[in-house]
Design an enzyme around this catalytic site. Structure first.
Site, PDB file in Angstrom:
ATOM      1  N   GLN A 173      -2.171   3.345   2.621  1.00  0.00           N
ATOM      2  CA  GLN A 173      -1.043   3.191   3.545  1.00  0.00           C
ATOM      3  C   GLN A 173      -1.325   3.933   4.843  1.00  0.00           C
ATOM      4  O   GLN A 173      -1.723   5.111   4.814  1.00  0.00           O
ATOM      5  CB  GLN A 173       0.236   3.744   2.886  1.00  0.00           C
ATOM      6  CG  GLN A 173       1.475   3.558   3.749  1.00  0.00           C
ATOM      7  CD  GLN A 173       2.753   4.044   3.060  1.00  0.00           C
ATOM      8  OE1 GLN A 173       2.712   4.581   1.943  1.00  0.00           O
ATOM      9  NE2 GLN A 173       3.874   3.863   3.727  1.00  0.00           N
TER      10      GLN A 173
ATOM     11  N   ASN B  15       0.858  -1.182   0.000  1.00  0.00           N
ATOM     12  CA  ASN B  15       0.000   0.000   0.000  1.00  0.00           C
ATOM     13  C   ASN B  15       0.897   1.235   0.000  1.00  0.00           C
ATOM     14  O   ASN B  15       1.842   1.321   0.792  1.00  0.00           O
ATOM     15  CB  ASN B  15      -0.907  -0.005   1.236  1.00  0.00           C
ATOM     16  CG  ASN B  15      -1.882  -1.167   1.223  1.00  0.00           C
ATOM     17  OD1 ASN B  15      -2.334  -1.585   0.163  1.00  0.00           O
ATOM     18  ND2 ASN B  15      -2.208  -1.690   2.398  1.00  0.00           N
TER      19      ASN B  15
ATOM     20  N   HIS C 164       6.546  -1.184   3.666  1.00  0.00           N
ATOM     21  CA  HIS C 164       6.318  -2.564   4.131  1.00  0.00           C
ATOM     22  C   HIS C 164       5.568  -3.343   3.074  1.00  0.00           C
ATOM     23  O   HIS C 164       4.716  -2.824   2.366  1.00  0.00           O
ATOM     24  CB  HIS C 164       5.558  -2.585   5.456  1.00  0.00           C
ATOM     25  CG  HIS C 164       4.305  -1.768   5.478  1.00  0.00           C
ATOM     26  ND1 HIS C 164       4.324  -0.397   5.626  1.00  0.00           N
ATOM     27  CD2 HIS C 164       3.001  -2.110   5.369  1.00  0.00           C
ATOM     28  CE1 HIS C 164       3.084   0.066   5.611  1.00  0.00           C
ATOM     29  NE2 HIS C 164       2.253  -0.952   5.443  1.00  0.00           N
ATOM     30  N   LEU C 165       5.904  -4.622   2.999  1.00  0.00           N
ATOM     31  CA  LEU C 165       5.176  -5.572   2.152  1.00  0.00           C
ATOM     32  C   LEU C 165       4.253  -6.369   3.055  1.00  0.00           C
ATOM     33  O   LEU C 165       4.669  -6.838   4.118  1.00  0.00           O
ATOM     34  CB  LEU C 165       6.139  -6.549   1.471  1.00  0.00           C
ATOM     35  CG  LEU C 165       6.943  -6.095   0.254  1.00  0.00           C
ATOM     36  CD1 LEU C 165       7.933  -5.002   0.635  1.00  0.00           C
ATOM     37  CD2 LEU C 165       7.684  -7.280  -0.351  1.00  0.00           C
ATOM     38  N   HIS C 166       3.002  -6.513   2.628  1.00  0.00           N
ATOM     39  CA  HIS C 166       2.098  -7.442   3.304  1.00  0.00           C
ATOM     40  C   HIS C 166       2.202  -8.781   2.573  1.00  0.00           C
ATOM     41  O   HIS C 166       2.041  -8.840   1.340  1.00  0.00           O
ATOM     42  CB  HIS C 166       0.638  -6.985   3.188  1.00  0.00           C
ATOM     43  CG  HIS C 166       0.310  -5.699   3.878  1.00  0.00           C
ATOM     44  ND1 HIS C 166      -0.361  -5.656   5.079  1.00  0.00           N
ATOM     45  CD2 HIS C 166       0.535  -4.410   3.523  1.00  0.00           C
ATOM     46  CE1 HIS C 166      -0.541  -4.392   5.429  1.00  0.00           C
ATOM     47  NE2 HIS C 166      -0.007  -3.609   4.507  1.00  0.00           N
TER      48      HIS C 166
HETATM   49  P1  5GP Z   1      -0.723  -0.273   5.818  1.00  0.00           P
HETATM   50  O1  5GP Z   1      -2.167   0.047   6.083  1.00  0.00           O
HETATM   51  O2  5GP Z   1       0.158   0.926   6.107  1.00  0.00           O
HETATM   52  O3  5GP Z   1      -0.457  -0.865   4.484  1.00  0.00           O
HETATM   53  O4  5GP Z   1      -0.349  -1.417   6.827  1.00  0.00           O
HETATM   54  C1  5GP Z   1       0.035  -1.189   8.144  1.00  0.00           C
HETATM   55  C2  5GP Z   1      -0.160  -2.487   8.867  1.00  0.00           C
HETATM   56  O5  5GP Z   1       0.539  -2.400  10.094  1.00  0.00           O
HETATM   57  C3  5GP Z   1      -1.614  -2.807   9.213  1.00  0.00           C
HETATM   58  O6  5GP Z   1      -1.973  -4.060   8.616  1.00  0.00           O
HETATM   59  C4  5GP Z   1      -1.635  -2.852  10.728  1.00  0.00           C
HETATM   60  O7  5GP Z   1      -2.476  -3.861  11.226  1.00  0.00           O
HETATM   61  C5  5GP Z   1      -0.177  -3.091  11.066  1.00  0.00           C
HETATM   62  N1  5GP Z   1       0.231  -2.532  12.332  1.00  0.00           N
HETATM   63  C6  5GP Z   1      -0.012  -1.275  12.779  1.00  0.00           C
HETATM   64  N2  5GP Z   1       0.553  -1.084  13.965  1.00  0.00           N
HETATM   65  C7  5GP Z   1       1.176  -2.248  14.294  1.00  0.00           C
HETATM   66  C8  5GP Z   1       1.950  -2.673  15.416  1.00  0.00           C
HETATM   67  O8  5GP Z   1       2.184  -1.928  16.371  1.00  0.00           O
HETATM   68  N3  5GP Z   1       2.429  -3.950  15.395  1.00  0.00           N
HETATM   69  C9  5GP Z   1       2.185  -4.799  14.353  1.00  0.00           C
HETATM   70  N4  5GP Z   1       2.697  -6.034  14.430  1.00  0.00           N
HETATM   71  N5  5GP Z   1       1.466  -4.430  13.271  1.00  0.00           N
HETATM   72  C10 5GP Z   1       0.973  -3.175  13.243  1.00  0.00           C
END
Ligand code: 5GP
Ligand code: ZN
Length: 112
Positions: free
Chosen positions: A92, A85, A98-100
């Protein structure tokens, strides 16, 4: 450095480690969207994919290789999805590249 994922990578905020090496760190997502939901991050801070350039191609390739390595280790032979994202329209929410890695169920297309 106030970045959440930099703190997770250096261990000052706890996480469930899945894989680590000198370039990247992988850990379980706090709010999994699939049975397997792992985040793979570079140790170096980039705000997003849009913050990278051709100079970073080896690192970006390493992140993808790592996703495939973890997918094999997690027995995701049926398939999986890797998502980056990027920015507001990309959904994002954490400003560290980051890669999911998502697996363990069927993923539909188009995504939401
Ligand atoms: P994005 O929405 O930016 O693509 O993904 C961020 C991801 O980080 C989300 O899936 C969310 O659940 C995860 N995330 C947010 N804060 C934390 C955290 O403190 N620890 C972990 N392990 N994951 C987190
Ligand atoms: Zn960071």
């Amino acid at each position: 450095m106030s970045c959440l994922f930099c703190k997770i990578a250096d261990g000052s905020i706890p996480s469930t480690a899945v894989y680590k090496d000198e370039l990247c760190y992988a850990f379980s997502d706090l709010h999994p969207q699939s049975p397997v939901h792992i985040l793979i991050i570079p140790r170096e801070h980039f705000a997003s994919l849009d913050d990278t350039s051709a100079e970073d191609r080896d690192l970006l390739g390493h992140l993808l290789n790592t996703a495939a390595l973890i997918a094999r280790d997690k027995s995701l032979g049926k398939g999986y999805r890797v998502v980056i994202n990027t920015g507001e329209d990309g959904g994002q929410t954490v400003d560290h590249l980051h890669l999911h890695l998502l697996g363990g169920r069927a993923h539909h297309w188009p995504p939401g």
